[in-house]
Motif scaffolding. Structure first.
Motif, PDB file in Angstrom:
ATOM      1  N   UNK A   1     138.287 -10.421  47.285  1.00 38.22           N
ATOM      2  CA  UNK A   1     138.889 -11.430  47.652  1.00 38.22           C
ATOM      3  C   UNK A   1     140.340 -11.298  47.797  1.00 38.22           C
ATOM      4  N   UNK A   2     140.972 -10.571  47.014  1.00 40.13           N
ATOM      5  CA  UNK A   2     142.371 -10.591  47.113  1.00 40.13           C
ATOM      6  C   UNK A   2     143.034  -9.037  47.140  1.00 40.13           C
TER       7      UNK A   2
ATOM      8  N   UNK B   1     136.835  -6.216  56.111  1.00 43.58           N
ATOM      9  CA  UNK B   1     136.392  -5.648  57.508  1.00 43.58           C
ATOM     10  C   UNK B   1     137.515  -4.506  58.143  1.00 43.58           C
ATOM     11  N   UNK B   2     138.511  -4.400  57.578  1.00 44.79           N
ATOM     12  CA  UNK B   2     139.571  -3.229  57.924  1.00 44.79           C
ATOM     13  C   UNK B   2     138.880  -1.765  57.037  1.00 44.79           C
ATOM     14  N   UNK B   3     139.558  -0.617  57.955  1.00 49.94           N
ATOM     15  CA  UNK B   3     139.150   0.371  57.304  1.00 49.94           C
ATOM     16  C   UNK B   3     140.076   0.992  56.160  1.00 49.94           C
TER      17      UNK B   3
ATOM     18  N   UNK C   1     141.382 -11.640  58.501  1.00 52.10           N
ATOM     19  CA  UNK C   1     140.335 -11.172  57.893  1.00 52.10           C
ATOM     20  C   UNK C   1     140.108 -11.944  56.426  1.00 52.10           C
ATOM     21  N   UNK C   2     141.263 -11.832  55.953  1.00 53.29           N
ATOM     22  CA  UNK C   2     141.345 -12.026  54.446  1.00 53.29           C
ATOM     23  C   UNK C   2     142.549 -12.616  54.183  1.00 53.29           C
ATOM     24  N   UNK C   3     142.945 -13.844  54.072  1.00 54.52           N
ATOM     25  CA  UNK C   3     144.180 -14.728  53.755  1.00 54.52           C
ATOM     26  C   UNK C   3     144.491 -14.561  52.479  1.00 54.52           C
TER      27      UNK C   3
END
Lengths: 511, 358
Positions: free
Chosen positions: A354-355, A360-362, B234-236
């Motif tokens: 989560x943090x 989704x990034x490589x 994508x991930x705030x």
């Protein structure tokens, strides 16, 4: 030899999730009236096996017998009928209901009215018999985690369970609470209940269980009688080829070398109060701490007592309502996270997926996170991707990230490998202060050892490390001092010579 | 784990393209199937209708020009939605931003008429004015979200209404309104403020859009800001933990999206109508801004997909107009098929395990 009465037998049970063989021809059995430990590392298949017995998953192959009779368990409804109850790691109670309402929920399906009085009497009797005290008329959301566990146990018994599966029941309990729980469990066993006790701590198995089975990587390594077995036997079963020295709590043994601490603290919290960013978070209340270079300051506490807020107030000191936050002699109240990071500070958050990462990034894109504005990775707002890629490759090499290349999606890596990337990223720059929150949660032993070694290396280089963790055993392994946080306050700080599970544990629950 | 890596290596590029495009092809077939059935049931010739719908753009030079003329504002309003969508916010106001941008362009153009500026100065000024107007107009919604947590869906819709009446006010009020006309419209822009025509066919807006496509690609893939936008989308949580300023990023995406929406308005005013005219942001009877949302949803807000999905919808719009003209098939049926395409792309991507938001 007395013939044991088998209440449950699982034979050759296999389960596959996609590419992963979660269970491979596992045999498991329970004698009537025993506490049976199910031991294994995270991801060994313990919970999968129990979820099959509870009907949450269906086995791919294998047979299950209850009291000698072949059964097919398709849903928790089936298992409840067969007398199997499961207490999951996280609470399954309805927070808005009282304990009593939770207990009777779903028990009297065909009546229009709830006959609470009768139920109440019956439940009170259970409470007394087993020594599991909790208020019946308080909303569950206002109760601490330890009591919720008790409510769930009584709920299972009230519904007629005589086989009770406890999935890591001790995660949020301190030593004292664990011992009380154990007493209650022994009383239940005396009444004929059979208990499965899932844990990854060898010590708990020896203390609590009659027999213990060890699962590793989905394979049953064997079952032994804990009365006759020693810690070493269990370690042998659990970590056959590992060259890791571990404590009896199944934690890698790490030696802290002598390091000279800095004379001035790297970070000073002076009477800090701060508002939590989250709605149901805990506000920090007049916290004073000093962290010196070359030491690991552990922070112990039951989850949700302000740990996250403490970490965040340091890397994002914007919600401070009172007090001074001083980094290397300079007040940093109100400074932006970017600026704090640029002063040789880094952070490893608690919740990896989560943090810590953009799933989704490589890997390369994740290595850049938090460094994207540093001159070495960008010029006038244009990212130097070749430099980032080189750094990502370095991290993969140096930290032994298991991946085909740096273009793999970070979200698809295992927890241990994600953490290696996250730590590698934090260590790109030299650090004066590292704030880290439960960096070892859910990792296998080799990765836990890896994390510990890095923390100790940092300490040797003179970095100040703030190491927040709910696991007291781990804290005691690598900390120079341990501060206890309770309801947003640091209630006491223990030096290494005062480390004692009971004393620290009782402070954790506000004693 | 090891098995997974092997299987990843085994998928060829072609397979990957197939997996990626499958939902689109299926959605297209389903939508055309349903629309075809309705066209048939209403008594029209289905084959002829589809022939007209799909091929009008390619059968004549005029068709190509018409398609490009729609492509220009549509691409821009699609970006207006797609860029804030990158961080999961819905800019429903591409429409209002286009109207506002066009209106301010007309006002400034008329106001500067007396200065006799040469085109080479006048046009860039007006382009910047259009972008600034649209950007600031959208920024209101971004600001309200960042500081007062007001849902941008609501604020942008409300701003649309303001923009509509603003157009009407300017187009019907002295000193801007054109004398003696029945339809609300402003005075003509001076010659030097009109976009020149290339080859006497298509106005200069096509070059501007080409530059915008390149710029957006560059922004998203190469710049720190683009990286921060993607990471936030994508991930705030991770983005904010690692120091990306949420408010700033949020407001910038609205500013950029709105600027492109405003640019669409400016280009229509300067290139097509040469004046502000009520309804200048309409195509086939609906707002470019609305089509922009649809178009952005088809490509899932992917900046690289925007031109592709814009050209596709432009072809359909040109075909739909022709279909109505020659076969009397109502254009609304084409809107129907577009809506079905979007719905099925969403559904099929979900089923394929992909997320709605990339």
């Amino acid at each position: 030899m007395v013939k044991e009465n088998k209440v449950l037998e699982a034979k050759n049970v296999s389960k596959r999730f996609g590419e992963v063989q979660a269970l491979d021809k596992v045999n498991f059995d329970l004698n009537e009236g025993e506490i049976h430990g199910l031991l294994g590392e995270n991801g060994a298949g313990k919970t999968t096996l129990m979820n099959i017995l509870y009907g949450l998953f269906t086995e791919d192959e294998g047979e299950i017998y209850i009291r000698g009779e072949r059964v097919k368990i398709n849903s928790p409804l089936d298992s409840i009928k067969l007398g199997i109850g499961m207490i999951h790691q996280s609470s399954t109670l309805v927070p808005e209901f009282t304990a009593l309402e939770n207990l009777i929920l779903g028990t009297d399906g065909n009546k229009m009215s709830l006959e609470l009085k009768d139920a109440e009497k019956e439940i009170e009797k259970f409470q007394k018999d087993f020594g599991l005290k909790f208020p019946l008329h308080t909303k569950v959301k206002d109760l601490p985690a330890g009591l919720k566990k008790k409510i769930e146990i009584i709920r299972a018994i009230y519904r007629g369970a005589n086989i009770l599966i406890l999935d890591e029941p001790t995660t949020s309990l301190v030593q004292e609470e664990f011992e009380k729980l154990l007493e209650s469990l022994k009383k239940m066993v005396a009444e004929g209940v059979t208990i499965v006790f899932i844990t990854h701590k060898i010590k708990e198995v020896i203390q609590a269980c009659d027999r213990a089975s060890v699962l590793t990587g989905g394979i049953m390594q064997g079952t032994i009688d804990t009365k006759k077995a020693t810690k070493e036997d269990l370690v042998q079963l659990m970590f056959q080829d590992a060259e890791i020295n571990i404590t009896e709590s199944a934690i890698p043994i790490i030696n802290l070398p002598d390091v000279e601490k800095t004379s001035e603290p790297i970070l000073k919290l002076q009477n800090i109060s701060a508002q939590s960013k989250e709605k149901d978070g805990i506000n920090l209340d007049s916290i004073s701490l000093k962290i010196y270079g070359g030491e690991i300051l552990g922070i112990a506490g039951i989850s949700g007592n302000g740990q996250k807020e403490l970490a965040e107030v340091i890397i994002d000191p914007n919600n401070i309502t009172k007090g001074k936050l001083i980094l290397k002699g300079k007040k940093i109240n109100g400074m932006s996270t970017n600026k704090v990071f640029s002063r040789k500070v880094s952070y490893i958050p608690e919740d990896r997926k989560k943090e810590s990462i953009i799933g989704l990034g490589n890997i390369t894109e994740n290595v850049l996170l938090g460094h994207q504005r540093e001159p070495r990775f960008q010029k006038k707002g244009i990212i130097k991707w070749d430099k980032v890629t080189r750094e990502a490759k370095n991290i993969i090499d140096e930290f032994q990230v298991k991946t085909p290349n740096e273009k793999k999606r970070a979200g698809k890596l295992s927890g241990g490998n994600i953490q290696r990337v996250v730590i590698g990223r934090a260590l790109i720059n030299e650090l004066d202060l590292l704030v880290t929150h439960s960096p070892t949660a859910g990792l296998d032993m080799a990765s836990v050892e890896f994390v510990f070694k890095r923390l100790v290396e940092l300490r040797s280089k003179g970095t100040a490390v703030l190491y927040i963790n709910e696991d007291l055993d781990e804290l005691m392994q690598v900390s120079d001092r341990i501060g206890v946080i309770h309801e947003g306050k640091i209630v006491e700080i223990f030096g290494q010579d005062q480390f004692d599970k009971y004393k620290i544990g009782s402070k954790m629950i506000g004693g | 784990m090891a098995g997974q890596e092997v299987s990843l290596k085994q998928t060829t590029k072609l397979q990957k393209i197939w997996v990626g495009s499958k939902p689109y092809i299926l959605a297209l077939l389903i939508a055309f199937g349903i629309t075809g059935a309705i066209i048939g049931l209403l008594g029209y010739n289905v084959l002829k209708a589809y022939q007209t719908l799909l091929f009008t753009s390619f059968t004549s030079q005029r068709g190509i020009i018409e398609t490009l003329k729609k492509f220009i504002p549509l691409t821009l309003t699609t970006y207006a939605f797609a860029i804030p969508f990158k961080i999961r916010f819905f800019n429903i106001g591409g429409w209002g931003q286009m109207l506002f941008g066009g209106t301010i362009t007309a006002i400034v153009g008329i106001a500067l008429a007396g200065f006799n500026l040469p085109a080479i100065i006048f046009i860039p000024i007006l382009i910047l004015v259009a972008m600034a107007a649209g950007g600031v107009f959208a920024l209101i919604a971004g600001f309200l979200k960042a500081y007062y947590n007001i849902n941008p869906i609501i604020s942008t819709i409300m701003l649309n209404f303001i923009a509509i009446y603003f157009v009407n006010f300017i187009a019907t009020t002295e000193p801007w309104k054109a004398p003696r006309t029945g339809h609300p419209m402003s005075l003509k822009l001076p010659e030097a403020a009109r976009l020149p025509e290339l080859f006497g066919q298509i106005h200069f807006g096509i070059v501007i859009v080409a530059l915008v496509i390149i710029a957006v690609y560059y922004l998203i893939n190469k710049t720190v800001l683009g990286y921060e936008i993607i990471a936030t989308g994508i991930n705030p949580d991770a983005a904010s933990v690692y120091g990306i300023k949420m408010r700033r990023t949020l407001m910038l995406t609205f500013l950029i999206g709105g600027a492109l929406g405003g640019l669409a308005g400016g280009i229509e005013v300067m290139g097509v109508h040469q004046r502000l005219i009520e309804g200048f942001a309409l195509t086939s009877g609906a707002q470019y801004g609305i089509f922009g949302i649809l178009t952005a949803l088809i490509c899932q807000g992917n900046p690289l997909g925007v031109p592709l999905s814009s050209i596709f919808i432009s072809i359909l719009l040109v075909g739909a107009d022709a279909m109505q003209r020659t076969l009397q098939v109502p254009v609304e049926l084409v809107f129907l098929s577009q809506a079905i395409i979007v719905l099925f792309i969403v559904v099929l991507r979900r089923r394929a395990g992909g997320s709605f938001i990339q």
